[in-house]
Design a protein around this motif. Structure first.
Motif, PDB file in Angstrom:
ATOM      1  N   SER A  55       4.862 -31.244 -64.956  1.00  0.00           N
ATOM      2  CA  SER A  55       4.212 -32.364 -64.252  1.00  0.00           C
ATOM      3  C   SER A  55       4.506 -33.139 -65.396  1.00  0.00           C
ATOM      4  N   GLY A  56       4.486 -33.995 -63.385  1.00  0.00           N
ATOM      5  CA  GLY A  56       4.523 -35.466 -64.224  1.00  0.00           C
ATOM      6  C   GLY A  56       6.042 -35.946 -64.528  1.00  0.00           C
ATOM      7  N   SER A  57       7.462 -34.760 -64.476  1.00  0.00           N
ATOM      8  CA  SER A  57       8.316 -35.589 -64.932  1.00  0.00           C
ATOM      9  C   SER A  57       9.735 -36.440 -63.246  1.00  0.00           C
ATOM     10  N   GLY A  58       8.762 -36.146 -62.844  1.00  0.00           N
ATOM     11  CA  GLY A  58       9.481 -37.214 -61.719  1.00  0.00           C
ATOM     12  C   GLY A  58       9.902 -36.520 -60.163  1.00  0.00           C
ATOM     13  N   LYS A  59       9.509 -35.754 -60.264  1.00  0.00           N
ATOM     14  CA  LYS A  59       9.945 -34.796 -58.606  1.00  0.00           C
ATOM     15  C   LYS A  59      10.153 -35.028 -57.484  1.00  0.00           C
ATOM     16  N   SER A  60       8.802 -35.507 -57.254  1.00  0.00           N
ATOM     17  CA  SER A  60       7.934 -35.890 -56.734  1.00  0.00           C
ATOM     18  C   SER A  60       8.536 -36.970 -55.607  1.00  0.00           C
ATOM     19  N   THR A  61       8.372 -38.517 -56.850  1.00  0.00           N
ATOM     20  CA  THR A  61       9.014 -40.013 -56.357  1.00  0.00           C
ATOM     21  C   THR A  61      10.177 -39.454 -56.013  1.00  0.00           C
ATOM     22  N   PHE A  62      11.090 -38.661 -57.375  1.00  0.00           N
ATOM     23  CA  PHE A  62      13.111 -38.825 -56.709  1.00  0.00           C
ATOM     24  C   PHE A  62      13.112 -38.117 -55.266  1.00  0.00           C
ATOM     25  N   LEU A  63      12.201 -37.292 -55.143  1.00  0.00           N
ATOM     26  CA  LEU A  63      12.399 -36.848 -53.230  1.00  0.00           C
ATOM     27  C   LEU A  63      11.993 -38.236 -52.188  1.00  0.00           C
ATOM     28  N   ARG A  64      10.703 -38.848 -52.308  1.00  0.00           N
ATOM     29  CA  ARG A  64      10.042 -39.633 -51.959  1.00  0.00           C
ATOM     30  C   ARG A  64      11.394 -41.282 -52.160  1.00  0.00           C
ATOM     31  N   CYS A  65      11.589 -41.626 -53.111  1.00  0.00           N
ATOM     32  CA  CYS A  65      12.543 -42.816 -52.893  1.00  0.00           C
ATOM     33  C   CYS A  65      13.691 -42.067 -51.936  1.00  0.00           C
ATOM     34  N   LEU A  66      14.249 -40.816 -51.738  1.00  0.00           N
ATOM     35  CA  LEU A  66      15.231 -40.791 -50.592  1.00  0.00           C
ATOM     36  C   LEU A  66      14.944 -40.793 -49.736  1.00  0.00           C
ATOM     37  N   ASN A  67      13.914 -40.768 -49.045  1.00  0.00           N
ATOM     38  CA  ASN A  67      13.212 -41.088 -47.768  1.00  0.00           C
ATOM     39  C   ASN A  67      12.691 -42.122 -47.332  1.00  0.00           C
ATOM     40  N   HIS A  68      12.570 -43.081 -48.218  1.00  0.00           N
ATOM     41  CA  HIS A  68      11.807 -44.601 -48.259  1.00  0.00           C
ATOM     42  C   HIS A  68      10.451 -43.985 -48.568  1.00  0.00           C
ATOM     43  N   LEU A  69      10.210 -42.920 -48.305  1.00  0.00           N
ATOM     44  CA  LEU A  69       8.213 -42.683 -49.140  1.00  0.00           C
ATOM     45  C   LEU A  69       8.004 -43.780 -50.388  1.00  0.00           C
ATOM     46  N   GLU A  70       8.825 -44.164 -50.897  1.00  0.00           N
ATOM     47  CA  GLU A  70       8.845 -44.979 -52.133  1.00  0.00           C
ATOM     48  C   GLU A  70      10.085 -45.857 -51.794  1.00  0.00           C
ATOM     49  N   THR A  71       9.787 -47.177 -52.532  1.00  0.00           N
ATOM     50  CA  THR A  71      11.225 -47.679 -52.703  1.00  0.00           C
ATOM     51  C   THR A  71      11.949 -47.991 -54.425  1.00  0.00           C
ATOM     52  N   ILE A  72      13.083 -47.992 -54.221  1.00  0.00           N
ATOM     53  CA  ILE A  72      13.037 -47.808 -55.692  1.00  0.00           C
ATOM     54  C   ILE A  72      13.748 -49.462 -56.161  1.00  0.00           C
ATOM     55  N   ASP A  73      14.022 -49.226 -56.728  1.00  0.00           N
ATOM     56  CA  ASP A  73      13.959 -51.005 -57.759  1.00  0.00           C
ATOM     57  C   ASP A  73      15.530 -51.097 -58.322  1.00  0.00           C
ATOM     58  N   SER A  74      16.005 -49.725 -58.745  1.00  0.00           N
ATOM     59  CA  SER A  74      17.385 -50.120 -58.861  1.00  0.00           C
ATOM     60  C   SER A  74      18.168 -48.931 -58.427  1.00  0.00           C
ATOM     61  N   ALA A 107      23.618 -58.743 -56.788  1.00  0.00           N
ATOM     62  CA  ALA A 107      24.323 -59.154 -57.736  1.00  0.00           C
ATOM     63  C   ALA A 107      23.462 -59.156 -59.085  1.00  0.00           C
ATOM     64  N   SER A 108      22.258 -59.180 -58.932  1.00  0.00           N
ATOM     65  CA  SER A 108      21.230 -59.004 -59.986  1.00  0.00           C
ATOM     66  C   SER A 108      20.772 -58.159 -59.948  1.00  0.00           C
ATOM     67  N   GLY A 109      21.137 -56.344 -59.917  1.00  0.00           N
ATOM     68  CA  GLY A 109      21.085 -55.546 -59.861  1.00  0.00           C
ATOM     69  C   GLY A 109      19.316 -55.002 -59.894  1.00  0.00           C
ATOM     70  N   LYS A 110      19.250 -56.034 -59.224  1.00  0.00           N
ATOM     71  CA  LYS A 110      18.295 -55.069 -58.034  1.00  0.00           C
ATOM     72  C   LYS A 110      18.159 -54.633 -56.372  1.00  0.00           C
ATOM     73  N   ALA A 111      18.224 -53.031 -56.204  1.00  0.00           N
ATOM     74  CA  ALA A 111      17.806 -51.928 -54.774  1.00  0.00           C
ATOM     75  C   ALA A 111      17.553 -53.284 -53.975  1.00  0.00           C
ATOM     76  N   GLN A 112      18.274 -53.551 -53.094  1.00  0.00           N
ATOM     77  CA  GLN A 112      18.070 -54.566 -51.786  1.00  0.00           C
ATOM     78  C   GLN A 112      18.376 -53.068 -50.605  1.00  0.00           C
ATOM     79  N   TYR A 113      17.839 -53.292 -49.529  1.00  0.00           N
ATOM     80  CA  TYR A 113      17.175 -52.291 -48.497  1.00  0.00           C
ATOM     81  C   TYR A 113      18.008 -52.512 -47.412  1.00  0.00           C
ATOM     82  N   VAL A 114      18.389 -51.850 -45.995  1.00  0.00           N
ATOM     83  CA  VAL A 114      19.366 -52.102 -45.249  1.00  0.00           C
ATOM     84  C   VAL A 114      17.558 -52.644 -44.405  1.00  0.00           C
TER      85      VAL A 114
END
Ligand code: ADP
Ligand code: MG
Length: 250
Positions: free
Chosen positions: A36-55, A70-77
């Motif tokens: 618990s707390g290892s980031g599993k849910s967050t990872f899933l949620r990042c895949l379908n854009h329920l959360e945004t990623i930083d990079s 270019a600055s290494g920050k994630a940009q969304y379509v």
């Protein structure tokens, strides 16, 4: 089907994903396990854009959802493109999330009618076929509060499938269920796997991971610590933390 590379995500100062990468192939079933707390849910949620990623990079069926500038920050379509990509993925949560004021059938046809503009006369037979598939056709006109947890979760699976996803994401779909009700949900998921659905499943059900998953990923502290075929993973876990985790689970 999904290519996620070097995903970083922090909530405030809390770095929850520390460079997680995953490639999911068509028809593959991958189980994600970890404490618990290892980031599993967050990872899933990042895949379908329920959360945004930083990079990092997320590509779904060849279409970029986000990638670093270019600055290494994630940009969304664009929002339209995000929606289009989102529809490729169905998600099932621990907490079912059915609409309480809608019947089982209405729960299933709501999104296809509203989002995909599919005619009621077209979607109703499809919804009925899906209900038959999950063994709940007789609950067609029932409200969610008349269903058991296992039945609710099977409706939630049917509802996700009604959108014709190419990939199904499951976040601990049986964790909220009484032990005697997990079997019926796992059986439905197993059938889906046999139908060659591409599935990413966060689960504590080691039996399911061992028998149904092609590959198992172990996450701890925001990293993928170990991944292997299900067979190798359970027979011969390499990492000390994986061994300790499995010892506690089995
Ligand atoms: P898991 O699913 O493996 O239990 P989570 O992805 O839910 O782990 O959580 C990982 C960490 O991220 C936890 O420390 C949790 O408190 C934190 N976290 C998750 N979602 C949020 C959020 N929306 N805001 C702040 N912190 C969050
Ligand atoms: Mg979780």
């Amino acid at each position: 089907m999904i290519s996620a590379q070097a995903i970083h995500k922090a909530f405030g100062g809390n770095e929850v994903l520390r460079g997680v990468s995953l490639d999911l192939m068509r028809g593959e079933v991958v189980a994600v396990i970890g404490p618990s707390g290892s980031g599993k849910s967050t990872f899933l949620r990042c895949l379908n854009h329920l959360e945004t990623i930083d990079s990092g990079t997320v590509i779904v069926e060849g279409e970029v959802l986000a990638q670093n500038d270019a600055s290494g920050k994630a940009q969304y379509v664009s929002d339209a493109q995000i929606r289009k990509i989102g529809h490729k993925m169905g998600m099932v949560f621990q907490s079912f999330n059915l609409f309480p004021h809608l019947t089982v059938l209405e729960n299933i046809i709501e999104a296809p009618m509203l989002v995909q503009k599919i005619k009621r006369s077209e979607i109703v037979p499809k919804a009925e076929a899906l209900l038959k598939k999950v063994g709940l056709l007789e609950k067609r006109d029932a409200y969610p509060n008349r269903l058991s947890g296992g039945q609710k979760q099977r409706v939630a699976i049917a509802r996700a499938l009604a959108m014709d996803p190419d990939i199904m994401l499951f976040d601990e779909p049986t964790s909220a269920l009484d032990p005697e009700l997990t079997g019926e949900v796992l059986r439905t998921m197993r059938e889906l796997a046999q139908d060659r659905m591409t599935m990413l499943v966060v689960t504590h059900e080691m039996g399911f991971a061992r028998e149904v998953a092609n590959r198992v990923i172990f996450m701890d502290g925001g990293n993928i610590v170990e991944q292997a075929t299900a067979e190798a993973f359970f027979a011969n876990p390499q990492h000390e933390r994986t061994q300790a985790f499995l010892q506690n689970m089995l």
